[in-house]
Scaffold this motif. Structure first.
Motif: not given
Length: 127
Positions: A1-19, A22-26
């Motif tokens: 089993m693969k062990r997670f030593d750290n969490i990749n937050v880059i996809p979360l930052i990408d989603v937050m920037l898109v959101l 959208i908020v700033l545009t509307t």
């Protein structure tokens, strides 16, 4: 089993920037009125079509009889100097709260007439 030593937050930052985008545009399309002015209700009114050549000057009289130009409080002396600097064909919209004194309304209209600013639209709310 693969062990997670750290969490990749880059996809979360990408989603937050898109959101955020959208908020700033509307949000830029939503115009909120900061003033709490309750317009008088009328039955025989026409819809207001502002002139596209000159931006109309927005005047308001709130329930405390404060005169506002572009949502900033002005005294009658300041108002007279603002009106003196306007071109005679300047479109002006006036919103008056139902609780405002009629005398304040007459005072503003008198100042406008004194400067020959006759392109006045008084805004009301349709019943």
């Amino acid at each position: 089993m693969k062990r997670f030593d750290n969490i990749n937050v880059i996809p979360l930052i990408d989603v937050m920037l898109v959101l955020l985008a959208i908020v700033l545009t509307t949000a830029s399309f939503i115009v909120q009125d900061k003033l709490n002015i309750e317009l008088p209700k009328t039955e025989n009114t026409e819809s207001y079509q502002p002139n596209t050549e000159l931006d109309p000057l927005s005047l308001a009289i709130d329930q405390n009889n404060q005169i506002l130009v572009k949502e900033e409080i002005h005294s009658t002396e300041q108002l007279a100097s603002v009106f003196a600097a306007l071109p005679k064909e300047q479109a002006i919209t006036l919103r008056v709260d139902q609780q405002a004194n009629f005398g304040t309304f007459v005072e503003v209209v008198d100042l406008l007439k004194g400067q020959n600013l006759n392109n006045l639209t008084i805004l009301t709310e349709k019943k």
